[in-house]
Design a protein around this motif. Structure first.
Motif, short mmCIF file in Angstrom:
data_model
loop_
_atom_site.label_atom_id
_atom_site.label_comp_id
_atom_site.label_asym_id
_atom_site.label_seq_id
_atom_site.Cartn_x
_atom_site.Cartn_y
_atom_site.Cartn_z
N ARG A 218 -5.56 -35.56 60.54
CA ARG A 218 -4.76 -34.36 60.82
C ARG A 218 -5.67 -33.19 61.18
N LEU A 219 -5.08 -32.19 61.80
CA LEU A 219 -5.85 -30.98 62.10
C LEU A 219 -6.40 -30.38 60.81
N ASP A 220 -5.66 -30.59 59.73
CA ASP A 220 -6.03 -30.07 58.41
C ASP A 220 -7.45 -30.50 58.01
N ASP A 221 -7.86 -31.71 58.44
CA ASP A 221 -9.18 -32.23 58.04
C ASP A 221 -10.31 -31.35 58.59
N THR A 222 -10.15 -30.92 59.84
CA THR A 222 -11.20 -30.09 60.45
C THR A 222 -11.14 -28.66 59.91
N ILE A 223 -9.93 -28.20 59.60
CA ILE A 223 -9.79 -26.85 59.04
C ILE A 223 -10.47 -26.78 57.67
N ALA A 224 -10.32 -27.84 56.89
CA ALA A 224 -10.99 -27.90 55.58
C ALA A 224 -12.51 -27.89 55.76
N ALA A 225 -12.99 -28.60 56.77
CA ALA A 225 -14.44 -28.67 57.02
C ALA A 225 -14.99 -27.28 57.37
N ALA A 226 -14.27 -26.56 58.23
CA ALA A 226 -14.72 -25.23 58.64
C ALA A 226 -14.67 -24.24 57.48
N ALA A 227 -13.64 -24.35 56.66
CA ALA A 227 -13.49 -23.42 55.54
C ALA A 227 -14.63 -23.61 54.55
N GLU A 228 -15.02 -24.85 54.29
CA GLU A 228 -16.10 -25.10 53.34
C GLU A 228 -17.44 -24.60 53.89
N THR B 54 -15.99 -35.14 58.24
CA THR B 54 -17.45 -35.18 58.27
C THR B 54 -18.00 -34.82 59.64
N SER B 55 -17.40 -35.37 60.69
CA SER B 55 -17.90 -35.06 62.05
C SER B 55 -17.72 -33.58 62.36
N ALA B 56 -16.64 -32.97 61.84
CA ALA B 56 -16.43 -31.54 62.07
C ALA B 56 -17.50 -30.73 61.35
N GLN B 57 -17.84 -31.13 60.15
CA GLN B 57 -18.89 -30.39 59.43
C GLN B 57 -20.23 -30.49 60.16
N ILE B 58 -20.54 -31.66 60.66
CA ILE B 58 -21.79 -31.81 61.42
C ILE B 58 -21.78 -30.93 62.66
N GLY B 59 -20.70 -31.00 63.42
CA GLY B 59 -20.62 -30.22 64.66
C GLY B 59 -20.68 -28.72 64.39
N LEU B 60 -19.98 -28.28 63.36
CA LEU B 60 -19.96 -26.85 63.05
C LEU B 60 -21.30 -26.38 62.49
N ALA B 61 -21.95 -27.23 61.69
CA ALA B 61 -23.26 -26.86 61.14
C ALA B 61 -24.29 -26.74 62.27
N ARG C 87 -29.56 -19.55 55.91
CA ARG C 87 -30.60 -18.77 55.23
C ARG C 87 -31.95 -19.41 55.53
N ASP C 88 -32.85 -18.62 56.10
CA ASP C 88 -34.19 -19.13 56.45
C ASP C 88 -34.12 -20.46 57.21
N GLY C 89 -33.23 -20.53 58.17
CA GLY C 89 -33.17 -21.69 59.05
C GLY C 89 -32.42 -22.89 58.49
N ALA C 90 -31.83 -22.76 57.30
CA ALA C 90 -31.11 -23.90 56.71
C ALA C 90 -29.68 -23.49 56.36
N ILE C 91 -28.78 -24.44 56.46
CA ILE C 91 -27.38 -24.19 56.09
C ILE C 91 -27.31 -23.89 54.59
N ALA C 92 -26.67 -22.78 54.25
CA ALA C 92 -26.66 -22.33 52.86
C ALA C 92 -25.39 -22.70 52.10
N THR C 93 -24.36 -23.14 52.82
CA THR C 93 -23.05 -23.28 52.17
C THR C 93 -22.67 -24.71 51.82
N ILE C 94 -23.24 -25.69 52.51
CA ILE C 94 -22.94 -27.09 52.18
C ILE C 94 -24.25 -27.87 52.07
N ASP C 95 -24.15 -29.03 51.46
CA ASP C 95 -25.33 -29.90 51.32
C ASP C 95 -25.48 -30.71 52.61
N LEU C 96 -26.14 -30.09 53.60
CA LEU C 96 -26.18 -30.70 54.94
C LEU C 96 -26.86 -32.08 54.96
N PRO C 97 -27.99 -32.28 54.27
CA PRO C 97 -28.60 -33.61 54.30
C PRO C 97 -27.63 -34.71 53.83
#
Ligand code: ZN
Length: 444
Positions: free
Chosen positions: A132-142, A103-110, A419-429
């Motif tokens: 594991r490193l795998d957790d952050t790799i999954a976050a970036a891939a999504e 989760t923290s990786a998704q926030i940081g990357l978003a 897209r138009d200022g919002a993350i398009a690939t994950i449900d950021l909220p």
């Protein structure tokens, strides 16, 4: 064949070899790459009107600890110097696990994506409770960002005179075994790669000399890059001289930690001889200006590094030592700090943006990224300069002097991430909600 046409941009800052700037121009993306740049291009595919916008290569982040977004502005660490700050945070990090890492990786990357970043490295050096490193790799891939995770490590705990608690360090053999595992599982060396793994003991003061040397040998054997923290502040230099009897540059050189496959974070205190060493060997630097300010570490000699030919990229650094994870902000801070030291003509807005894009890509050995040229990857940041932050600007392409701090659109490998200022690939909220719930649980 999927095509996307970005049409009629006010300015395209190509960061190509001639640093061309094209006005009223178009950019055609095809199958993850830039197919054409010019005027009057057409497509049967998707069309984005970029009038009122400046188009740049996606920014490249060369240093981060994504997990730290869960420990921003922790009260006991808000005003501490580096070593005291670490001692406040280690016990909190010791309670992380795989979910916190993801989760923290998704926030940081978003957050990075919204600030124009399309390629990020990460330095994860603690693996508590099955993380594991795998957790952050999954976050970036999504999320869809191009990712260069590094398998970090700490092996010298408090009982052996180190800084971290014993619960956060690993046995050196286990570290090397897991390094081999993650390289085999995730590293893709091909052009256009979405994931390249690096090896990255946390710092010279948290692992042994032997692990530094063995990691360098392993990286060379596997053909992956090396990364660590170096010469961050005065305490760091004093520690090196007391423990190793030499400056950090010498220590790095002795253990195989120089070369075009190595990049070091911070390097605030490099002296002239060390800058020459880095230039001579092609060793890269991740400059993290906001973190350096936040921790009172000093101002890195970026002007001197660039003048002597050192590859310099930018890093947001961990959100716990920067709090803010915006990469465009780092680019502006870079030019401001160099001007504090060297005068108002020391660095232009365009040069700082170049460091943030092409410079970072070169540090990470990604000549296929960081510039807008036919054949390069379709990693594109589109900045709306029709709003208040650019209103009255005579030079909207001088984005770092007056311009937006968030992108309108962002593409990675032709895929639209913002897209138009919002993350398009994950449900950021939803991810923000999860992150806040996790932070509250850690605080109790
Ligand atoms: Zn760092």
């Amino acid at each position: 064949m999927t095509e996307i046409l970005i049409r009629n941009a006010d300015v395209i800052l190509t960061m190509n070899d001639a640093r061309e700037e094209l006005t009223g121009a178009d950019l055609l993306l095809r199958d993850g790459k830039i197919a054409q740049i010019g005027h009057g291009l057409t497509t049967n595919g998707e069309i984005h009107d970029a009038s009122g916008c400046v188009v740049t290569p996606g920014l490249v982040n060369t240093h981060h600890h994504l997990y730290q977004t869960l420990t921003r502005a922790v009260p006991g660490g808000q005003d501490a110097l580096l070593f005291g700050w670490l001692k406040t945070l280690y016990p909190i990090w010791a309670r992380f696990g795989p979910d916190q890492m993801f989760t923290s990786a998704q926030i940081g990357l978003a957050e990075l994506a919204l600030s124009g970043c399309t390629l990020s490295s990460d330095h994860l050096y603690l693996y508590p409770n099955g993380a594991r490193l795998d957790d952050t790799i999954a976050a970036a891939a999504e999320l869809g960002l191009r990712f260069h995770p590094t398998r970090g490590a700490m092996s010298i705990g408090e009982s052996n005179g180190g800084l971290p608690p014993d619960s956060l360090v690993e046995a050196e053999q286990d570290i090397l075994t897991d390094m081999i595992r993650v390289v085999a599982a995730f590293h893709d060396s091909a052009e256009g790669s979405m994931c390249r793994v690096g090896l990255a003991p946390c710092s010279p003061f948290s692992v042994s000399r032997e692990l530094m040397r063995d990691t360098a040998l392993l990286a060379r054997d596997k053909g992956v890059m090396l990364h660590t923290h170096l010469a961050e502040n005065d305490e760091d230099i004093a520690y090196s001289q007391a423990q190793f009897g030499c400056r950090p540059g010498q220590y790095a050189e002795d253990l195989g930690w120089t070369g075009s496959d190595v990049w070091h974070a911070h390097c605030v205190k490099l002296d002239g001889a060390e800058i020459d060493l880095f230039a001579r060997t092609g060793t890269g630097v991740a400059h993290c200006p906001c973190s350096n300010c936040r921790l009172g570490s000093g101002i890195a000699p970026v002007r001197a590094m660039r003048d002597r030919g050192v590859n310099v990229g930018l890093g947001a650094d961990g959100s716990a030592s920067n709090d803010n994870g915006s990469l465009i902000t780092e680019a502006r801070q870079t030019l401001l700090l160099q001007r504090v030291v060297n005068g108002a003509d020391a660095m232009s807005a365009r040069e700082a943006l170049e460091i943030a894009t092409r410079g970072g890509a070169d540090v990470l050995n990604r000549p296929d990224c960081g510039r807008l040229m036919p054949g390069k990857r379709a990693d594109i940041a589109i900045w709306d300069v029709s709003g208040i932050s650019s209103a009255g600007s005579w030079d909207p392409a001088a984005l770092l002097l007056a311009g937006p701090t968030q992108v309108k659109h962002l593409f990675v490998e032709s895929r639209q991430i913002v897209r138009d200022g919002a993350i398009a690939t994950i449900d950021l909220p939803r991810v923000v909600e999860t992150q806040n719930r996790m932070a509250r649980a850690l605080a109790n």
